[in-house]
Design an enzyme around this catalytic site. Structure first.
Site, PDB file in Angstrom:
ATOM      1  N   PRO A   1       0.795  -1.227   0.000  1.00  0.00           N
ATOM      2  CA  PRO A   1       0.000   0.000   0.000  1.00  0.00           C
ATOM      3  C   PRO A   1       0.834   1.287   0.000  1.00  0.00           C
ATOM      4  O   PRO A   1       1.870   1.356   0.657  1.00  0.00           O
ATOM      5  CB  PRO A   1      -0.822  -0.101   1.293  1.00  0.00           C
ATOM      6  CG  PRO A   1      -0.133  -1.112   2.132  1.00  0.00           C
ATOM      7  CD  PRO A   1       0.533  -2.057   1.183  1.00  0.00           C
ATOM      8  N   ASN A   2       0.338   2.238  -0.740  1.00  0.00           N
ATOM      9  CA  ASN A   2       0.900   3.600  -0.841  1.00  0.00           C
ATOM     10  C   ASN A   2       2.197   3.685  -1.653  1.00  0.00           C
ATOM     11  O   ASN A   2       2.694   4.777  -1.898  1.00  0.00           O
ATOM     12  CB  ASN A   2       1.109   4.237   0.547  1.00  0.00           C
ATOM     13  CG  ASN A   2      -0.193   4.347   1.314  1.00  0.00           C
ATOM     14  OD1 ASN A   2      -1.141   4.921   0.797  1.00  0.00           O
ATOM     15  ND2 ASN A   2      -0.262   3.793   2.506  1.00  0.00           N
ATOM     16  N   HIS A  23      12.574  -3.034   1.933  1.00  0.00           N
ATOM     17  CA  HIS A  23      12.106  -1.704   2.336  1.00  0.00           C
ATOM     18  C   HIS A  23      13.042  -0.652   1.778  1.00  0.00           C
ATOM     19  O   HIS A  23      14.268  -0.830   1.808  1.00  0.00           O
ATOM     20  CB  HIS A  23      12.063  -1.570   3.863  1.00  0.00           C
ATOM     21  CG  HIS A  23      11.124  -2.541   4.480  1.00  0.00           C
ATOM     22  ND1 HIS A  23       9.761  -2.378   4.419  1.00  0.00           N
ATOM     23  CD2 HIS A  23      11.345  -3.715   5.108  1.00  0.00           C
ATOM     24  CE1 HIS A  23       9.182  -3.412   5.008  1.00  0.00           C
ATOM     25  NE2 HIS A  23      10.117  -4.240   5.434  1.00  0.00           N
ATOM     26  N   GLU A  38      12.063  -9.875   1.688  1.00  0.00           N
ATOM     27  CA  GLU A  38      11.359  -8.658   2.121  1.00  0.00           C
ATOM     28  C   GLU A  38      12.235  -7.441   1.825  1.00  0.00           C
ATOM     29  O   GLU A  38      13.440  -7.460   2.096  1.00  0.00           O
ATOM     30  CB  GLU A  38      11.083  -8.753   3.630  1.00  0.00           C
ATOM     31  CG  GLU A  38      10.384  -7.535   4.197  1.00  0.00           C
ATOM     32  CD  GLU A  38      10.150  -7.653   5.710  1.00  0.00           C
ATOM     33  OE1 GLU A  38      10.129  -8.776   6.249  1.00  0.00           O
ATOM     34  OE2 GLU A  38      10.018  -6.596   6.345  1.00  0.00           O
ATOM     35  N   ASN A  61       7.649  -5.766  -0.913  1.00  0.00           N
ATOM     36  CA  ASN A  61       7.678  -4.649   0.017  1.00  0.00           C
ATOM     37  C   ASN A  61       6.259  -4.552   0.573  1.00  0.00           C
ATOM     38  O   ASN A  61       5.372  -3.987  -0.077  1.00  0.00           O
ATOM     39  CB  ASN A  61       8.086  -3.338  -0.663  1.00  0.00           C
ATOM     40  CG  ASN A  61       8.200  -2.200   0.347  1.00  0.00           C
ATOM     41  OD1 ASN A  61       7.720  -2.327   1.479  1.00  0.00           O
ATOM     42  ND2 ASN A  61       8.809  -1.094  -0.056  1.00  0.00           N
ATOM     43  N   ARG A 112       5.384  10.877  -2.393  1.00  0.00           N
ATOM     44  CA  ARG A 112       5.109  10.563  -0.997  1.00  0.00           C
ATOM     45  C   ARG A 112       6.383  10.694  -0.169  1.00  0.00           C
ATOM     46  O   ARG A 112       7.349   9.958  -0.392  1.00  0.00           O
ATOM     47  CB  ARG A 112       4.640   9.107  -0.962  1.00  0.00           C
ATOM     48  CG  ARG A 112       4.432   8.557   0.394  1.00  0.00           C
ATOM     49  CD  ARG A 112       4.240   7.041   0.349  1.00  0.00           C
ATOM     50  NE  ARG A 112       4.065   6.557   1.700  1.00  0.00           N
ATOM     51  CZ  ARG A 112       4.348   5.341   2.093  1.00  0.00           C
ATOM     52  NH1 ARG A 112       4.803   4.438   1.242  1.00  0.00           N
ATOM     53  NH2 ARG A 112       4.181   4.999   3.348  1.00  0.00           N
ATOM     54  N   ARG A 132      13.585   3.939  12.481  1.00  0.00           N
ATOM     55  CA  ARG A 132      12.389   4.781  12.464  1.00  0.00           C
ATOM     56  C   ARG A 132      11.545   4.580  13.732  1.00  0.00           C
ATOM     57  O   ARG A 132      12.054   4.138  14.751  1.00  0.00           O
ATOM     58  CB  ARG A 132      11.619   4.504  11.165  1.00  0.00           C
ATOM     59  CG  ARG A 132      12.501   4.805   9.916  1.00  0.00           C
ATOM     60  CD  ARG A 132      11.730   4.680   8.641  1.00  0.00           C
ATOM     61  NE  ARG A 132      10.621   5.636   8.591  1.00  0.00           N
ATOM     62  CZ  ARG A 132       9.602   5.527   7.739  1.00  0.00           C
ATOM     63  NH1 ARG A 132       9.580   4.552   6.852  1.00  0.00           N
ATOM     64  NH2 ARG A 132       8.630   6.409   7.760  1.00  0.00           N
TER      65      ARG A 132
HETATM   66  C1  DQA Z   1       8.301   0.878   3.822  1.00  0.00           C
HETATM   67  C2  DQA Z   1       8.416   1.088   5.350  1.00  0.00           C
HETATM   68  C3  DQA Z   1       7.058   0.935   6.014  1.00  0.00           C
HETATM   69  O1  DQA Z   1       7.174   1.148   7.411  1.00  0.00           O
HETATM   70  C4  DQA Z   1       6.073   1.963   5.464  1.00  0.00           C
HETATM   71  O2  DQA Z   1       4.795   1.760   6.011  1.00  0.00           O
HETATM   72  C5  DQA Z   1       6.018   1.958   3.979  1.00  0.00           C
HETATM   73  C6  DQA Z   1       7.258   1.805   3.222  1.00  0.00           C
HETATM   74  C7  DQA Z   1       9.640   1.151   3.099  1.00  0.00           C
HETATM   75  O3  DQA Z   1       9.767   0.715   1.957  1.00  0.00           O
HETATM   76  O4  DQA Z   1      10.537   1.785   3.663  1.00  0.00           O
HETATM   77  O5  DQA Z   1       4.974   2.194   3.378  1.00  0.00           O
HETATM   78  O6  DQA Z   1       7.937  -0.462   3.582  1.00  0.00           O
END
Ligand code: DQA
Length: 144
Positions: A10-11, A100, A98, A74, A18, A107
């Site tokens: 998501p997002n 990121h 996985e 991701n 973003r 964070r």
């Molecule tokens: C993320 C890290 C996550 O905590 C966050 O919610 C994201 C992006 C990253 O790629 O750094 O949407 O997965």
């Protein structure tokens, strides 16, 4: 030829706009075209999917059973919440990596727990868009 499914959670469709200070200036479309380029160089076939919906991600993972030799995911915010995505990964016998963009361990506290990492071969976190490219190279070298 190795077949790898790449899932953006998501997002991540908003990458570039973003929080660019956290996630970088590059769009998801740009990352995807670089992934396609790198996959060709590594002689791999990739499918790329983005979804904002947990259940859709679960279904996509289940459907990978008939096609993929590896998964790169991701899970975005679902990293920190989703037992359903974790169970989907542990239900199929496909090595999963996985990814990121940001270093989740640098964070907020709530981001420092991944439900997904324990069912993955490994995690790449903190290298911006390069996290995806490093994951593709890692996937190329995983023995099923
Ligand atoms: C993320 C890290 C996550 O905590 C966050 O919610 C994201 C992006 C990253 O790629 O750094 O949407 O997965």
């Amino acid at each position: 030829m190795k077949k790898v499914l790449i899932i953006h959670g998501p997002n991540l469709n908003l990458l570039g706009q973003r929080e660019p200070d956290v996630y970088g200036p590059v769009s998801m479309a740009d990352i995807n075209s670089r992934l396609e380029e790198k996959a060709r160089a590594l002689n791999m076939e990739i499918k790329i999917v983005q979804s904002n919906h947990e259940g859709e991600i679960v279904t996509t993972i289940q459907q990978a059973m008939t096609w993929a030799d590896g998964i790169i995911i991701n899970p975005a915010a679902y990293t920190h919440t989703s037992v359903a995505i974790r169970d989907a990964i542990s239900s199929i016998n496909i090595p999963t990596i996985e990814v990121h963009l940001s270093n989740i361990y640098k964070r907020e506290d709530f981001r420092q727990k991944s439900f997904i990492a324990p069912v993955c071969v490994g995690q790449i976190s903190g290298f911006g868009e390069n996290s995806y490219y490093l994951a593709l190279e890692a996937a190329a070298n995983i023995k099923k």
